[in-house]
Write a protein that holds these residues in place. Structure first.
Motif, PDB file in Angstrom:
ATOM      1  N   ASN A   8     -71.908  17.571  24.216  1.00  0.00           N
ATOM      2  CA  ASN A   8     -71.055  16.796  25.110  1.00  0.00           C
ATOM      3  C   ASN A   8     -71.920  15.875  25.956  1.00  0.00           C
ATOM      4  OD1 ASN A   8     -69.250  15.789  26.971  1.00  0.00           O
ATOM      5  ND2 ASN A   8     -68.289  17.773  27.407  1.00  0.00           N
ATOM      6  N   GLU A   9     -71.781  14.574  25.770  1.00  0.00           N
ATOM      7  CA  GLU A   9     -72.632  13.627  26.487  1.00  0.00           C
ATOM      8  C   GLU A   9     -72.407  13.665  27.993  1.00  0.00           C
ATOM      9  OE1 GLU A   9     -72.252   9.784  24.757  1.00  0.00           O
ATOM     10  OE2 GLU A   9     -73.432  10.302  22.987  1.00  0.00           O
ATOM     11  N   GLU A  10     -71.285  14.207  28.427  1.00  0.00           N
ATOM     12  CA  GLU A  10     -71.063  14.325  29.870  1.00  0.00           C
ATOM     13  C   GLU A  10     -72.061  15.285  30.513  1.00  0.00           C
ATOM     14  OE1 GLU A  10     -67.024  15.342  30.625  1.00  0.00           O
ATOM     15  OE2 GLU A  10     -66.250  13.382  29.998  1.00  0.00           O
ATOM     16  N   TRP A  11     -72.626  16.195  29.704  1.00  0.00           N
ATOM     17  CA  TRP A  11     -73.647  17.095  30.255  1.00  0.00           C
ATOM     18  C   TRP A  11     -74.871  16.320  30.724  1.00  0.00           C
ATOM     19  CZ3 TRP A  11     -73.485  20.670  25.347  1.00  0.00           C
ATOM     20  CH2 TRP A  11     -72.268  21.358  25.322  1.00  0.00           C
ATOM     21  N   LEU A  12     -75.075  15.131  30.201  1.00  0.00           N
ATOM     22  CA  LEU A  12     -76.241  14.334  30.583  1.00  0.00           C
ATOM     23  C   LEU A  12     -76.201  13.910  32.040  1.00  0.00           C
ATOM     24  CD1 LEU A  12     -76.486  12.068  27.422  1.00  0.00           C
ATOM     25  CD2 LEU A  12     -78.165  13.779  28.116  1.00  0.00           C
ATOM     26  N   GLU A  13     -75.023  13.977  32.646  1.00  0.00           N
ATOM     27  CA  GLU A  13     -74.921  13.617  34.059  1.00  0.00           C
ATOM     28  C   GLU A  13     -75.854  14.470  34.905  1.00  0.00           C
ATOM     29  OE1 GLU A  13     -70.826  14.271  34.738  1.00  0.00           O
ATOM     30  OE2 GLU A  13     -70.156  12.505  33.622  1.00  0.00           O
ATOM     31  N   GLY A  14     -76.044  15.712  34.508  1.00  0.00           N
ATOM     32  CA  GLY A  14     -76.910  16.603  35.269  1.00  0.00           C
ATOM     33  C   GLY A  14     -78.381  16.282  35.138  1.00  0.00           C
ATOM     34  N   THR A  15     -78.741  15.472  34.151  1.00  0.00           N
ATOM     35  CA  THR A  15     -80.152  15.135  33.954  1.00  0.00           C
ATOM     36  C   THR A  15     -80.483  13.753  34.485  1.00  0.00           C
ATOM     37  OG1 THR A  15     -79.788  14.151  31.761  1.00  0.00           O
ATOM     38  CG2 THR A  15     -80.164  16.526  31.856  1.00  0.00           C
ATOM     39  N   GLU A  16     -79.572  13.171  35.255  1.00  0.00           N
ATOM     40  CA  GLU A  16     -79.819  11.845  35.813  1.00  0.00           C
ATOM     41  C   GLU A  16     -81.118  11.845  36.606  1.00  0.00           C
ATOM     42  OE1 GLU A  16     -77.562   8.565  38.676  1.00  0.00           O
ATOM     43  OE2 GLU A  16     -76.554  10.393  38.033  1.00  0.00           O
ATOM     44  N   PRO A  17     -81.968  10.813  36.444  1.00  0.00           N
ATOM     45  CA  PRO A  17     -83.251  10.781  37.155  1.00  0.00           C
ATOM     46  C   PRO A  17     -83.080  10.957  38.657  1.00  0.00           C
ATOM     47  CG  PRO A  17     -83.151   9.035  35.534  1.00  0.00           C
ATOM     48  CD  PRO A  17     -81.776   9.650  35.576  1.00  0.00           C
TER      49      PRO A  17
END
Length: 403
Positions: A358-367
């Motif tokens: 789920n690409e929405e999980w990438l929100e947690g890895t925002e720089p």
């Protein structure tokens, strides 16, 4: 130092379907995607069942009412993969263990651990959801992590054999356009609280505390070598020299003997690194950027950086799935290396079993405000013979007529 080397036992080729297609995206694309999103907090409790928590919530709700998206969202894997993992861990999580209440099923212990690894929610917050005490949550995380490394590492994080190496070369050539390559190499700094002892050792070059993990992935973004537990103050080149990967390369175990032919010459398989790694006849890195670079060298840099992005994307997916790696607050320094290895193994399992990402999980890895340390490799570690290998690669790309 804790290390693991290898690859999943499943066949690895480019025809695995769309579930792994995100691994081929360039980092810039991912960063643009992340920038467009607003960061949201993790859901620690099921949104559809806010009032049903406690000892029987696992049996009444999760096992009976969770749909496919619920399993994926809460445990980062499908229901089928979850029970596959449970069955694989059964020999290492015996029900008579003195650490657990006799009525706590193995599947529930695994669920508690995966939920914590996925969300990084505190033990005190997670415990009422499953109807167990915070100390039991902690025990679940510790015991499951150890069991994953003990029982699943030999299957999903092991040294590839010669046939698998040939398949890895094929994937890097066809998927990334880079020949004679078996992996991309990089490091990951995992933020930690300043330890009471040796605090200065864990303070990295950017002034924040971390442990350092070195990893190598194949062309599909799955880890096949991981070395962790290094203090954050160490440079990538020093970590490399202290790792199992360095030993394997020096022993000639990263390529067939004799080496395969490339551009008319016997040449070792190569790994792709960045400027923080030393140039070796088995590690290639870009030419130093300046106005004197030729078109051939610029083309080489472009091709290498494009192929190297597979590990940058793999790290993003790893941290997005297992957000415990974004900030290890509840985890002890002693457990952390095992936990990192467990997350890498679980990442490989999800990828090998084609579990959706789920690409929405990438929100947690925002720089964030924590920049990555980046210290160039010392010139003394450079291998003069390696320049000939880069030149061979330049010739290859020039003969292909590709930009």
């Amino acid at each position: 130092m804790v290390s693991g080397e290898g690859r999943p036992s499943e066949a690895r080729d480019g025809g695995r379907g769309s579930a792994v297609s995100h691994s081929s995206c360039l980092p810039a694309v991912l960063q643009l995607l992340i920038a467009r999103r607003r960061r949201t907090s993790c859901y620690f409790y099921p949104r559809a069942w806010p009032s049903i928590r406690g000892a029987d919530w696992w049996e009444r709700v999760v096992l009976k009412e969770f749909g496919p998206q619920d399993w994926l969202e809460k445990f980062r894997m499908s229901k089928e993969t979850f029970f596959y993992v449970c069955n694989q861990l059964r020999p290492g999580l015996a029900p008579h263990s003195a650490h657990f209440h006799p009525t706590l099923p193995l599947e529930k212990r695994v669920a508690v651990a995966l939920w914590h690894l996925a969300t990084n929610v505190e033990y005190q917050t997670l415990s009422p959801l499953f109807g167990v005490g915070p100390s039991t949550v902690q025990t679940c995380v510790r015991e499951v992590s150890y069991a994953v490394v003990l029982l699943l590492k030999p299957l999903y994080l092991r040294l590839p054999n010669e046939k698998e190496l040939e398949n890895m070369v094929r994937i890097f050539r066809t998927r990334w356009g880079f020949p004679h390559c078996i992996g991309a190499l990089d490091s990951l700094h995992i933020p930690i609280h300043p330890p009471l002892r040796l605090s200065a050792d864990y303070c990295n070059g950017q002034g924040w505390h971390s442990i350092l993990t070195q990893a190598t992935v194949d062309g599909m973004g799955q880890f096949w070598d991981v070395s962790t537990a290094f203090p954050g103050s160490m440079e990538n080149s020093a970590v490399l020299e202290s790792s199992s990967l360095w030993v394997l390369a020096k022993e000639g175990r990263l390529c067939p003997n004799p080496p395969k032919n490339f551009m008319g010459k016997a040449q070792k398989y190569v790994l792709l690194g960045d400027a923080t790694y030393p140039l070796q006849d088995w590690i290639l890195k870009p030419y130093q950027e300046d106005e004197n670079l030729t078109q051939r060298q610029l083309r080489f840099n472009y091709r290498l950086k494009r192929a190297h992005s597979v590990i940058e994307n793999a790290f993003l997916r790893l941290k997005a799935r297992w957000q415990i790696l974004l900030k290890c607050d509840d985890c002890s320094l002693e457990l952390l290396p095992t936990l990192v290895l467990a997350c890498c193994i679980l990442h490989n399992i999800c990828e090998a079993h084609d579990n959706p990402f789920n690409e929405e999980w990438l929100e947690g890895t925002e720089p964030t405000e924590l920049p990555k340390p980046c210290q160039p490799a010392p010139a003394a570690m450079e291998d003069g013979r390696a320049e000939q290998v880069r030149e061979l690669m330049c010739q290859y790309f020039e003969s292909c007529g590709e930009g």
